[in-house]
Design a protein around this motif. Structure first.
Motif, short mmCIF file in Angstrom:
data_model
loop_
_atom_site.label_atom_id
_atom_site.label_comp_id
_atom_site.label_asym_id
_atom_site.label_seq_id
_atom_site.Cartn_x
_atom_site.Cartn_y
_atom_site.Cartn_z
N VAL A 583 0.84 -1.20 0.00
CA VAL A 583 0.00 0.00 0.00
C VAL A 583 0.88 1.25 0.00
N ILE A 584 1.92 1.25 0.83
CA ILE A 584 2.85 2.39 0.88
C ILE A 584 3.57 2.56 -0.45
N ARG A 585 3.94 1.45 -1.07
CA ARG A 585 4.63 1.51 -2.36
C ARG A 585 3.72 2.13 -3.43
N LYS A 586 2.46 1.74 -3.43
CA LYS A 586 1.51 2.32 -4.37
C LYS A 586 1.35 3.82 -4.10
N ARG A 587 1.24 4.19 -2.84
CA ARG A 587 1.10 5.60 -2.49
C ARG A 587 2.28 6.41 -3.01
N ASN A 588 3.49 5.90 -2.82
CA ASN A 588 4.68 6.61 -3.26
C ASN A 588 4.70 6.79 -4.78
N ALA A 589 4.23 5.77 -5.51
CA ALA A 589 4.17 5.87 -6.97
C ALA A 589 3.21 6.98 -7.39
N ILE A 590 2.06 7.07 -6.71
CA ILE A 590 1.08 8.11 -7.03
C ILE A 590 1.66 9.49 -6.76
N LEU A 591 2.44 9.62 -5.70
CA LEU A 591 2.95 10.93 -5.30
C LEU A 591 3.99 11.49 -6.27
N PHE A 592 4.49 10.67 -7.20
CA PHE A 592 5.37 11.21 -8.23
C PHE A 592 4.60 12.17 -9.14
N HIS A 593 3.30 12.07 -9.17
CA HIS A 593 2.47 12.95 -10.01
C HIS A 593 2.15 14.21 -9.23
N GLN A 594 3.18 15.00 -9.00
CA GLN A 594 3.07 16.17 -8.14
C GLN A 594 2.11 17.23 -8.66
N SER A 595 1.99 17.36 -9.98
CA SER A 595 1.09 18.39 -10.52
C SER A 595 -0.36 18.07 -10.22
N GLN A 596 -0.64 16.82 -9.85
CA GLN A 596 -2.01 16.40 -9.56
C GLN A 596 -2.26 16.24 -8.06
N LYS A 597 -1.27 16.56 -7.26
CA LYS A 597 -1.38 16.24 -5.83
C LYS A 597 -2.24 17.23 -5.07
N ASP A 598 -1.89 18.50 -5.09
CA ASP A 598 -2.54 19.47 -4.22
C ASP A 598 -3.65 20.27 -4.89
N ARG A 599 -3.57 20.40 -6.22
CA ARG A 599 -4.57 21.21 -6.92
C ARG A 599 -5.16 20.39 -8.06
N VAL A 600 -6.01 19.43 -7.69
CA VAL A 600 -6.61 18.56 -8.69
C VAL A 600 -7.65 19.34 -9.48
N MET A 601 -7.47 19.36 -10.80
CA MET A 601 -8.36 20.16 -11.65
C MET A 601 -9.75 19.53 -11.77
#
Length: 644
Positions: A583-601
């Motif tokens: 689960v942590i590994r999946k989370r870390n992979a998602i977090l590479f998409h920084q442009s989508q992290k804090d301001r999801v369009m």
């Protein structure tokens, strides 16, 4: 009687329990497999009405709606005008609503929408088109709305009113609290309504907070009302409207009191209606394996009992005595269904080598498979099936991830400007490059302006490099990462082009190149801006054309759901469990998409970040398996097989 009602009733009268459903349903509705077919039949009813009025030398007064639901109806009316000579010379139209304030020229205005989809393509007289004016001075709005009502009356009222339905239960923009007798007026929009519109405005902050709308009383005076509902996002409100009590909290329920209203729905929009969700509560059923599984999962969760603890009385008390009589005893039923559900669980999504695969979701051979993971946007792969992605790579399969679109529209201007300024500082501000061009454009961009080619390229590069970061973290070689940049997406706007021949050929080429044993694709049609569906349609068409190829005989297709929805427990055919570390590994992979992290369009009505909603959804699925009495896991990703 309307043609589509004749056809539907001829079929439905043969169904067991047809008349039982009236205990629940208070509005006439017809359900179709395909929204395109349903829309064409609605368009034909409108055309027949227009022609009948023409024969009498009378005007035909139509109330029209906007949004995605009626687009195919308008497309069919345009086709009938061009190919069948349908004239709109005697047609008078009144649109339901318009944002306030709103310029006509704005691409998000309903004035623009109606001319784009209908009025610019038919022979309607301009003076017969009436759309609320979003630029009327605020101190004149009250009188303007009275005049709009009077204009409708001058033409004898609405002969036909076309409606959609919002998830608040609004029709037009009559939000919860609207009165039964309300007329045309200015209204404040519900937050959920604005959230649903956010994708069209590049963020909720740009969605107007008010609108001018026809009232409930105005709509109910129409001679005929047809409401269109497509997709599972409308399922809950459709059920509440059709089966619930009349209440101002759900304005659409007022339609129960109209004598000539029909709801036209697709299967997903109708999925929560009692006769579809729990047909055993309506009448006798033909107990197929699929229905048996659906009913037993429902019964287990309703009674809060594991599958193996269900009793004869549980079945009899919940409308399932027919199933019990057919199968014998609850004991036999329970064991059978427990085994079916248990066999969906596997830690080997590519198949377990040298193992008996009789009761496993995937084949054991070939032991090392060629796999394509199709991702509509450059993050759907890790958001929706990141754990399974890791498993496939770790277990030695030849995995290819294929990003179908650039995803550039989902990068905010502020994020793009930040990257452009950093790059410009490094390369030198005086150099002529994509970065300096982008900076100039973004600093002077108008609110209603589409991105320039340079800005779209920059935003696409941001998504691309984030994707490489995630796939490298998972352990995939760059040579197995493919970016299709499908042409239908590259408009620079939320509105995309239709899927074209070039798109399909690009998808076919990558499948032909890899010759996969497995394909994973996004089956999540709840995506707020429709890209998932277009991408899936492209894959399905490519598979249809490639089916005669011999290598396709060994290709299995698994559908995952995206960030907005999950398969029901009765639908899941492969459940891939994850440990806490995974689960942590999946989370870390998602977090590479920084442009989508804090301001999801385009996050829909869910304010959580993608990694949070994905993680919680996977944990909820595991919890449900546990409640059914199966093994307890930290999280589970779910898949359904598609047979092509």
């Amino acid at each position: 009687m309307h043609r589509y009602l004749v056809q539907a009733n001829d079929i439905s009268h043969k169904e067991v329990g047809k008349f039982e459903e009236t205990r629940y349903e208070k509005i006439h509705n017809e359900v179709f497999e395909d929204s395109a077919q349903a829309s064409a039949l609605v368009a034909e009813e409108i055309a027949q009405l227009i022609r009948s009025r023409q024969e009498k030398g009378e005007n035909c007064v139509l109330g029209l709606a906007t949004g995605s639901s009626p687009i195919k109806v308008y497309e069919e009316l345009v086709r009938m005008h061009r190919e069948e000579g349908l004239s709109f010379a005697n047609v008078v139209t009144f649109n339901l609503d318009e944002y306030y304030p709103m310029n006509r020229e704005n691409h998000q205005s309903y004035y623009y929408f109606m001319h784009q989809h209908l009025f610019d393509h038919i022979d309607i007289k301009p003076e017969n088109v009436h759309i609320p004016d979003g630029k009327v001075p605020l101190d004149e709005v009250h009188q303007y709305c009275i005049d709009y009502e009077m204009k409708i009356r001058e033409f004898g009222g609405l002969d036909f009113q076309l409606l959609g339905i919002g998830r608040t239960g609004h029709v037009g923009f009559n939000e919860p609290g609207s009165h039964y007798n309300s007329g045309t007026r200015i209204i404040t929009l519900d937050h959920l309504t604005r959230s649903d519109a956010a994708s069209d405005f590049n963020g909720i902050d740009n969605v107007p907070k008010r609108a001018i709308t026809m009232g409930i009383g105005t709509i109910l005076k129409a001679g005929r009302i047809v409401l269109l509902g497509w997709g599972h996002k409308k399922a809950d409100i459709v059920k509440e409207t059709i089966e619930g009590a009349v209440t101002s909290n759900v304005p659409a329920t007022y339609l129960q009191q109209h004598a000539n209203t029909t709801f036209i729905l697709d299967r997903e929009a109708a999925s929560e209606l009692t006769r579809f969700k729990t047909p055993w509560l309506v009448g006798q059923c033909v107990w197929t394996e699929e229905l048996k599984r659906k009913a037993m999962v429902w019964l287990s969760l309703k009674t809060r009992k594991p599958i193996l603890k269900l009793t004869d009385r549980d079945y009899n008390d919940n409308g399932m005595s027919g199933l019990l009589a057919q199968e014998g005893t609850s004991y036999e039923l329970n064991i059978q269904m427990f085994n079916v559900l248990q066999h969906t669980i596997t830690g080997w999504p590519g198949g377990k080598p040298n193992a008996d695969d009789t009761n496993r979701p995937e084949r054991s051979e070939p032991a090392k498979k060629r796999v394509i993971i199709f991702s509509p946007h450059p993050d759907d792969d890790v958001i929706s099936m990141g754990g399974t992605f890791c498993r496939l790579v770790d277990q030695g399969h030849e995995v290819h991830v294929v990003y179908q679109t650039s995803g550039n529209i989902a990068v905010t201007d502020a994020e793009a400007l930040k990257f452009a300024e950093v790059a410009s500082d490094i390369t030198g501000k005086d150099s002529s490059s994509i970065f300096t061009e982008a900076i100039g454009f973004l600093n002077n961009k108008r609110e209603d302006q589409s991105d320039s080619v340079d800005v779209r390229k920059l935003k696409g590069l941001i998504r691309r490099r984030e994707s490489y970061g995630a796939t490298r973290y998972i352990g995939l070689d760059d040579s197995n990462v493919h970016f299709l940049d499908l042409p239908f997406y590259e408009t620079g706007e939320v509105k995309k082009k239709p899927l074209g021949e070039e798109d399909i050929e690009i998808i076919m080429n990558i499948i032909s190149e890899v010759r996969p044993h497995q394909i994973y694709a996004a089956g999540d049609l709840a995506d707020p801006h429709g890209t998932h569906k277009v991408c899936l349609d492209g894959i399905f068409e490519a598979l249809r054309r490639l089916k005669p190829e011999s290598y396709m005989d060994d290709c299995w297709v698994w559908l995952y759901r995206g960030a907005w929805h999950e398969w029901g427990l009765d639908e899941i055919e492969m459940a891939v469990p994850m440990s806490p570390d995974q689960v942590i590994r999946k989370r870390n992979a998602i977090l590479f998409h920084q442009s989508q992290k804090d301001r999801v369009m385009f996050q829909g009505d869910d304010s959580r970040e993608f990694w949070v909603r994905a993680e919680e959804r996977n944990k909820d699925t595991a919890k449900l398996y546990d409640e059914l009495g199966l093994a307890e896991y930290e999280a589970i990703e779910a898949f359904k097989r598609y047979h092509f």
